[in-house]
Design a protein around this motif. Structure first.
Motif, PDB file in Angstrom:
ATOM      1  N   ASP A   9       5.436  16.596 -17.324  1.00  0.00           N
ATOM      2  CA  ASP A   9       6.403  15.675 -17.788  1.00  0.00           C
ATOM      3  C   ASP A   9       6.200  14.256 -17.160  1.00  0.00           C
ATOM      4  O   ASP A   9       6.467  13.219 -17.561  1.00  0.00           O
ATOM      5  CB  ASP A   9       7.874  16.139 -17.729  1.00  0.00           C
ATOM      6  N   SER A  10       5.726  14.087 -16.066  1.00  0.00           N
ATOM      7  CA  SER A  10       5.755  13.075 -15.061  1.00  0.00           C
ATOM      8  C   SER A  10       4.109  13.013 -14.474  1.00  0.00           C
ATOM      9  O   SER A  10       3.565  13.691 -14.230  1.00  0.00           O
ATOM     10  CB  SER A  10       6.492  12.712 -14.148  1.00  0.00           C
ATOM     11  N   LEU A  11       3.917  11.614 -14.445  1.00  0.00           N
ATOM     12  CA  LEU A  11       2.246  11.351 -13.851  1.00  0.00           C
ATOM     13  C   LEU A  11       2.506  11.285 -12.537  1.00  0.00           C
ATOM     14  O   LEU A  11       3.512  10.862 -11.868  1.00  0.00           O
ATOM     15  CB  LEU A  11       1.881  10.055 -14.740  1.00  0.00           C
ATOM     16  N   PRO A  12       1.046  11.388 -11.773  1.00  0.00           N
ATOM     17  CA  PRO A  12       1.255  11.255 -10.657  1.00  0.00           C
ATOM     18  C   PRO A  12       1.605   9.736  -9.811  1.00  0.00           C
ATOM     19  O   PRO A  12       1.404   8.661 -10.756  1.00  0.00           O
ATOM     20  CB  PRO A  12      -0.058  11.800 -10.006  1.00  0.00           C
ATOM     21  N   PRO A  13       1.804   9.325  -8.705  1.00  0.00           N
ATOM     22  CA  PRO A  13       2.038   7.994  -8.267  1.00  0.00           C
ATOM     23  C   PRO A  13       0.985   7.088  -8.490  1.00  0.00           C
ATOM     24  O   PRO A  13      -0.187   7.583  -8.455  1.00  0.00           O
ATOM     25  CB  PRO A  13       2.453   8.120  -6.653  1.00  0.00           C
ATOM     26  N   MET A  14       1.159   5.828  -8.927  1.00  0.00           N
ATOM     27  CA  MET A  14       0.037   4.985  -8.897  1.00  0.00           C
ATOM     28  C   MET A  14      -0.676   4.842  -7.664  1.00  0.00           C
ATOM     29  O   MET A  14      -0.231   4.655  -6.635  1.00  0.00           O
ATOM     30  CB  MET A  14       0.825   3.688  -9.407  1.00  0.00           C
ATOM     31  N   ARG A  15      -1.963   4.658  -7.957  1.00  0.00           N
ATOM     32  CA  ARG A  15      -2.948   4.219  -6.714  1.00  0.00           C
ATOM     33  C   ARG A  15      -3.288   2.791  -6.937  1.00  0.00           C
ATOM     34  O   ARG A  15      -3.421   2.429  -7.852  1.00  0.00           O
ATOM     35  CB  ARG A  15      -4.105   5.096  -6.774  1.00  0.00           C
ATOM     36  N   SER A  16      -3.551   2.308  -5.658  1.00  0.00           N
ATOM     37  CA  SER A  16      -4.070   0.860  -5.678  1.00  0.00           C
ATOM     38  C   SER A  16      -5.101   0.679  -4.617  1.00  0.00           C
ATOM     39  O   SER A  16      -5.317   1.739  -3.759  1.00  0.00           O
ATOM     40  CB  SER A  16      -3.014  -0.016  -5.682  1.00  0.00           C
ATOM     41  N   PHE A  17      -5.927  -0.252  -4.604  1.00  0.00           N
ATOM     42  CA  PHE A  17      -6.956  -0.641  -3.608  1.00  0.00           C
ATOM     43  C   PHE A  17      -6.517  -1.271  -2.419  1.00  0.00           C
ATOM     44  O   PHE A  17      -5.337  -2.194  -2.467  1.00  0.00           O
ATOM     45  CB  PHE A  17      -8.059  -1.343  -4.163  1.00  0.00           C
ATOM     46  N   ALA A  18      -7.148  -1.411  -1.384  1.00  0.00           N
ATOM     47  CA  ALA A  18      -6.784  -1.933  -0.183  1.00  0.00           C
ATOM     48  C   ALA A  18      -7.155  -3.433  -0.039  1.00  0.00           C
ATOM     49  O   ALA A  18      -6.573  -4.133   0.695  1.00  0.00           O
ATOM     50  CB  ALA A  18      -7.322  -1.173   1.166  1.00  0.00           C
ATOM     51  N   GLY A  19      -8.201  -3.757  -0.756  1.00  0.00           N
ATOM     52  CA  GLY A  19      -8.339  -5.157  -1.091  1.00  0.00           C
ATOM     53  C   GLY A  19      -9.579  -5.481   0.172  1.00  0.00           C
ATOM     54  O   GLY A  19      -9.713  -6.198   0.629  1.00  0.00           O
ATOM     55  N   ASN A  20     -10.617  -4.455  -0.007  1.00  0.00           N
ATOM     56  CA  ASN A  20     -11.576  -4.661   0.923  1.00  0.00           C
ATOM     57  C   ASN A  20     -12.731  -5.703   0.277  1.00  0.00           C
ATOM     58  O   ASN A  20     -12.720  -6.068  -0.761  1.00  0.00           O
ATOM     59  CB  ASN A  20     -12.497  -3.309   1.176  1.00  0.00           C
TER      60      ASN A  20
END
Length: 465
Positions: free
Chosen positions: A41-52
């Motif tokens: 019913d729900s999606l996993p948490p959003m991921r994002s990049f560290a800005g390397n």
């Protein structure tokens, strides 16, 4: 300057369903049972990049110098810019409007990179005035005023209301500047986090420095093909040179050219030993054909013909790189759903062109998505998933290194389908679930994520859809 909707290499894969007939949902993709998507019913948490740091291959300083001059002393329209203008340090930045949750963290990462890699004294401020104002506006409002722009930057204003008052006056003409004191970057507030971040990188770079885009560049956000989503090491080198103490506001083209070589030698010593590869300028005819091919408004036949003309022109000019590959990609994209043989041939040729140089690895990764769609929908020949896996396994690390979450998620979704073909269901489920966190950053709304996943799953003939 603006980031337009001409994003042919961009993240959407909705057109992939044209390869095979499938029932359509309200999202433009197929309607699939939840079990096929592998979603709860729900999606996993959003991921994002560290800005390397996004590192691209070092090029000859002579090449970089020519690119610097053409980026800095010409507008996209071809109009000359007679003097160099920039902000005087320190540069301050404020954020206003309907600010989405992802904007400020991504902006802080960008500013940190600009301080570290471009050596620009820049920081956020809570004051009511700043050198650069970023205002987040609903996309419908932004497009009502500037229909062709996904986001854009203008000089001498600090708010949307101020821009609307002066938008058709010389106030917002970059060529009239003597120096830069104020600028505003307008971004959509209600799109995917990655689209907002991409706008920040491109428009912020142009708020600070060069105003032109060059189709010949393989390693830069200063290119209208929009392959690169975040500022690269080449872009940071250009910005670092732009703000070098040896240059100053008001310098003419000749004055900058006289000082640029020692600046680049100091900032990029490895570039002095690289062989120069002369590249001719992009012709107006090629640009016009590409823009016709990429811009909605012309008939499908006219767009396909324009792409074919761009391919022919690139061949006649002996281009072998981002322009030739992009023309073939455009031809392939516009023939999906019309002539599969032409589309597949054009994609394969684009991949061959891009694979010839490490500078166009990211371009090749984008093309791999299209070829994976053909391989998957064909059952991958013998149905073992090997061709799809070969395409996506090589492209995924590149997408991650260049911080393109939408591309990475799409490749992972294809990998999951290929793994299912081999009977490796547990691995497929794990890869698919991992893709969803990146997809939430790349595609935004949960409905968009589910639609992309469904579209790709619909190409798997083993699912009997």
């Amino acid at each position: 300057m603006n980031r337009t909707f001409r994003r042919l290499m961009a993240i959407s894969v909705m057109f992939l369903t044209a390869c095979t007939p499938v029932p359509q949902s309200s999202f433009g993709g197929p309607t699939l049972p939840t079990r096929t998507m592998g979603l709860q019913d729900s999606l996993p948490p959003m991921r994002s990049f560290a800005g390397n740091r996004v590192i691209t291959p070092t090029r000859s300083n002579r090449e970089v110098g020519k690119d610097f001059m053409d980026l800095s002393f010409r507008m996209e329209s071809g109009r000359p810019v007679t003097r160099l203008t920039r902000f005087e340090a320190p540069v301050t930045v404020r954020v206003t409007g309907d600010v989405p949750p992802s904007l400020t963290p991504d902006l802080r990462i960008l500013l940190g990179r600009l301080r570290t890699e471009a050596n620009i004294d820049i920081s956020m401020t809570g004051a009511q005035t700043a050198s650069i104002t970023i205002e987040a506006i609903p996309r419908a409002v932004l497009n009502a005023a500037v229909p062709s722009a996904a986001c854009f930057v203008v000089p001498r204003v600090s708010s949307w209301e101020e821009f609307k008052t002066v938008r058709r006056t010389p106030t917002v003409d970059w060529t009239t500047l003597e120096r830069r004191d104020r600028a505003a970057v307008f971004v959509p507030s209600d799109v995917a986090p990655q689209e907002i971040r991409d706008c920040l990188h491109e428009e912020f770079a142009q708020a600070l420095g060069p105003l032109n885009d060059l189709y010949r560049l393989s390693d830069s956000v200063f290119n209208d093909d929009n392959i690169h989503a975040v500022l690269t090491s080449f872009d940071m080198l250009v910005l670092r040179a732009y703000y070098d103490p040896a240059l100053s506001n008001g310098m003419t083209r000749g004055q900058v050219a006289a000082r640029l070589d020692p600046i680049l030698s100091r900032l990029n010593p490895a570039g002095d030993s690289r062989a120069d590869r002369p590249r001719n300028d992009t012709t107006r005819s090629w640009i016009d054909n590409i823009e016709t091919a990429l811009t909605a408004g012309s008939s499908p036949a006219s767009r396909r013909n324009a792409a074919l003309h761009a391919v022919s022109l690139a061949g006649a000019m002996n281009w072998d790189g981002p322009r030739d590959g992009f023309a073939h990609y455009a031809l392939g994209r516009l023939n999906v759903g019309y002539d599969s043989d032409i589309a597949l041939s054009a994609f394969n040729q684009a991949l061959r062109i891009y694979n010839r140089s490490p500078e166009t690895r990211l371009h090749a990764a984008h093309v791999s998505v299209q070829l994976a769609a053909f391989a998957l929908s064909a059952g991958d020949g013998d149905g073992d998933g090997a061709a799809v896996l070969s395409l996506v396994d090589g492209a995924m690390p590149i997408a991650a290194a260049h911080e393109n979450a939408a591309l990475l998620a799409t490749l992972m979704m294809f990998k999951a389908e290929a793994l299912e073909m081999t009977g490796r269901g547990a691995e497929a489920s794990a890869v698919r679930m991992d893709s969803l966190g990146w997809a939430r950053y790349g595609f935004g709304a949960d409905a968009n994520v589910r639609a992309r996943l469904s579209e790709i799953a619909s190409l798997n003939p083993l699912k009997g859809i």
